[in-house]
Write a protein that holds these residues in place. Structure first.
Motif, short mmCIF file in Angstrom:
data_model
loop_
_atom_site.label_atom_id
_atom_site.label_comp_id
_atom_site.label_asym_id
_atom_site.label_seq_id
_atom_site.Cartn_x
_atom_site.Cartn_y
_atom_site.Cartn_z
N ALA A 75 0.86 -1.56 -0.36
CA ALA A 75 0.42 -0.06 0.07
C ALA A 75 0.54 1.36 0.01
O ALA A 75 0.40 2.23 -0.51
N ASP A 76 2.11 1.11 0.53
CA ASP A 76 3.36 2.33 0.97
C ASP A 76 3.94 2.09 0.23
O ASP A 76 5.12 3.03 -0.43
N SER A 77 3.70 1.45 -1.63
CA SER A 77 4.79 1.55 -2.28
C SER A 77 5.72 3.18 -2.81
O SER A 77 6.82 2.76 -2.90
N ARG A 78 4.39 3.78 -3.05
CA ARG A 78 5.41 5.28 -3.52
C ARG A 78 6.24 5.51 -2.52
O ARG A 78 7.41 6.74 -2.20
N ASP A 79 5.95 5.16 -1.13
CA ASP A 79 6.94 5.62 -0.11
C ASP A 79 8.73 4.59 0.45
O ASP A 79 9.16 5.67 0.51
N LEU A 80 8.18 3.92 -0.86
CA LEU A 80 9.20 3.10 -0.41
C LEU A 80 11.14 4.38 -1.14
O LEU A 80 11.03 5.10 -1.46
N VAL A 81 12.06 3.42 -0.36
CA VAL A 81 12.77 4.47 -1.19
C VAL A 81 14.16 4.10 -1.93
O VAL A 81 14.15 2.40 -1.52
N VAL A 82 14.72 4.05 -3.14
CA VAL A 82 15.16 3.46 -3.83
C VAL A 82 17.04 3.90 -3.95
O VAL A 82 17.07 5.16 -3.48
N CYS A 83 17.96 3.25 -3.54
CA CYS A 83 19.34 4.01 -3.90
C CYS A 83 20.48 2.97 -4.73
O CYS A 83 19.70 2.10 -4.52
N TRP A 84 21.49 3.57 -4.79
CA TRP A 84 22.05 2.45 -6.23
C TRP A 84 23.34 3.00 -6.05
O TRP A 84 23.87 4.45 -5.24
N LYS A 85 24.21 1.70 -6.80
CA LYS A 85 25.76 1.98 -6.14
C LYS A 85 26.29 1.44 -7.69
O LYS A 85 25.69 0.63 -8.19
N THR A 86 27.02 2.74 -8.37
CA THR A 86 27.47 2.76 -10.22
C THR A 86 28.82 1.43 -9.79
O THR A 86 30.06 1.51 -8.37
N LEU A 87 28.50 0.51 -10.61
CA LEU A 87 30.09 -0.15 -10.39
C LEU A 87 30.86 0.32 -11.73
O LEU A 87 30.50 0.54 -12.98
N THR A 88 32.58 0.31 -11.79
CA THR A 88 33.20 0.49 -12.70
C THR A 88 33.85 -1.18 -13.16
O THR A 88 33.89 -1.95 -14.05
N ASN A 89 34.47 -1.97 -12.23
CA ASN A 89 35.23 -2.75 -12.17
C ASN A 89 34.06 -4.16 -11.85
O ASN A 89 35.01 -5.73 -12.22
N GLU A 90 33.70 -4.35 -11.62
CA GLU A 90 32.78 -5.53 -10.54
C GLU A 90 31.57 -5.55 -11.88
O GLU A 90 30.99 -4.66 -12.17
N ASP A 91 31.05 -7.00 -11.66
CA ASP A 91 30.03 -7.16 -12.90
C ASP A 91 28.45 -6.84 -11.22
O ASP A 91 28.43 -7.98 -10.30
N PRO A 92 27.67 -6.19 -12.17
CA PRO A 92 26.43 -6.16 -11.00
C PRO A 92 25.61 -7.21 -10.75
O PRO A 92 25.56 -7.56 -9.93
N ARG A 93 25.56 -8.21 -11.80
CA ARG A 93 25.68 -9.81 -11.08
C ARG A 93 25.81 -10.35 -10.13
O ARG A 93 25.43 -10.92 -9.41
N ASP A 94 27.65 -10.31 -10.28
CA ASP A 94 28.04 -10.59 -8.89
C ASP A 94 28.00 -10.51 -8.08
O ASP A 94 27.76 -10.59 -6.83
N VAL A 95 27.87 -8.90 -7.99
CA VAL A 95 27.84 -7.80 -6.53
C VAL A 95 26.07 -8.25 -6.40
O VAL A 95 25.94 -8.69 -4.97
N GLU A 96 24.85 -8.52 -7.16
CA GLU A 96 23.08 -8.43 -6.57
C GLU A 96 23.69 -10.31 -6.28
O GLU A 96 23.69 -10.03 -4.55
N GLN A 97 24.39 -10.96 -6.15
CA GLN A 97 24.49 -12.37 -6.24
C GLN A 97 24.98 -12.64 -4.66
O GLN A 97 24.38 -12.67 -3.56
N LYS A 98 25.81 -11.91 -4.09
CA LYS A 98 26.41 -11.47 -2.79
C LYS A 98 25.39 -10.94 -2.12
O LYS A 98 25.93 -11.16 -1.17
N MET A 99 24.88 -9.49 -2.17
CA MET A 99 24.04 -9.21 -1.78
C MET A 99 23.84 -10.18 -1.29
O MET A 99 22.84 -9.46 0.35
N ILE A 100 22.40 -11.15 -2.24
CA ILE A 100 21.19 -11.35 -1.62
C ILE A 100 21.99 -12.55 -0.55
O ILE A 100 21.63 -13.13 0.52
N VAL A 101 23.13 -13.29 -1.13
CA VAL A 101 23.84 -14.31 -0.04
C VAL A 101 24.10 -13.87 1.07
O VAL A 101 23.53 -14.41 2.20
N ASN A 102 24.16 -12.74 1.37
CA ASN A 102 24.55 -11.89 2.70
C ASN A 102 23.41 -11.86 3.51
O ASN A 102 23.11 -11.81 4.48
N PHE A 103 22.22 -10.83 2.27
CA PHE A 103 20.31 -11.04 3.73
C PHE A 103 19.59 -12.82 3.55
O PHE A 103 19.58 -12.22 5.14
N LYS A 104 20.73 -13.54 2.81
CA LYS A 104 20.01 -14.75 3.16
C LYS A 104 20.46 -15.46 4.20
O LYS A 104 20.22 -15.34 5.44
#
Length: 169
Positions: free
Chosen positions: A126-155
């Protein structure tokens, strides 16, 4: 890997930026998002219990209904975290940028017929408009690898559960 609680304070120490609400992004702040590859996180900073909608605002891509049952939303909800979705843009062979990918995500949330099926559960909050989005640009890392590591850390921090709107590892 050491499990860390991901919240705004932690993400700031990891060089995430932006921290714009979905409402702000919907109202035209999108151009502030970098046109570079990277990862992004959607946060629900409200401490209140989530209110789920039986029909969210997500678009019907290729005629598929993006809505799921209230029971499925409740089953996927992760208590004790602000992180509701972790996403990526670009990477090996991909030309997407954070600006393009987040623009698709936001347009999907506004009901457009756009291919951003991942993360669709947030549009039934119901409050989707209030959700906050942040981002990080990557130069040398593959976004897929970083995303996967973040999900593993979360889990590792949340008894093996993925963020609420991440439907797969």
């Amino acid at each position: 890997m050491i499990a860390m609680i991901m919240n705004r304070e932690f993400l700031l120490t990891q060089d995430f930026e932006g921290f714009k609400t979905m409402g702000e992004l919907m109202d035209g702040v999108k151009m502030q998002i970098p046109a570079r590859k990277g990862v992004y996180v959607v946060l629900r900073e409200s401490g209140s219990a989530p209110q789920f909608l039986s029909e969210g605002t997500g678009g019907f891509f290729k005629g598929r209904n993006p809505n799921v049952s209230l029971a499925e939303l409740k089953d996927n909800w992760v208590e004790g975290t602000q992180v509701v979705y972790i996403g990526k843009a670009g990477g090996s062979g991909g030309s997407a940028t954070l600006q393009k990918r987040l623009s698709q995500y936001i347009r999907f949330g506004q009901g457009a017929n756009v291919d951003h099926w991942g993360g669709r559960y947030i549009w039934q909050l119901a409050d989707s408009r209030d959700l906050v989005v942040c981002w990080k640009t990557l130069t040398n890392e593959d976004p897929r690898d970083v995303e996967q590591k973040m999900i593993v850390n979360f889990k590792a921090t949340h008894s093996g559960k993925r963020p609420f709107a991440n439907l797969k590892d």
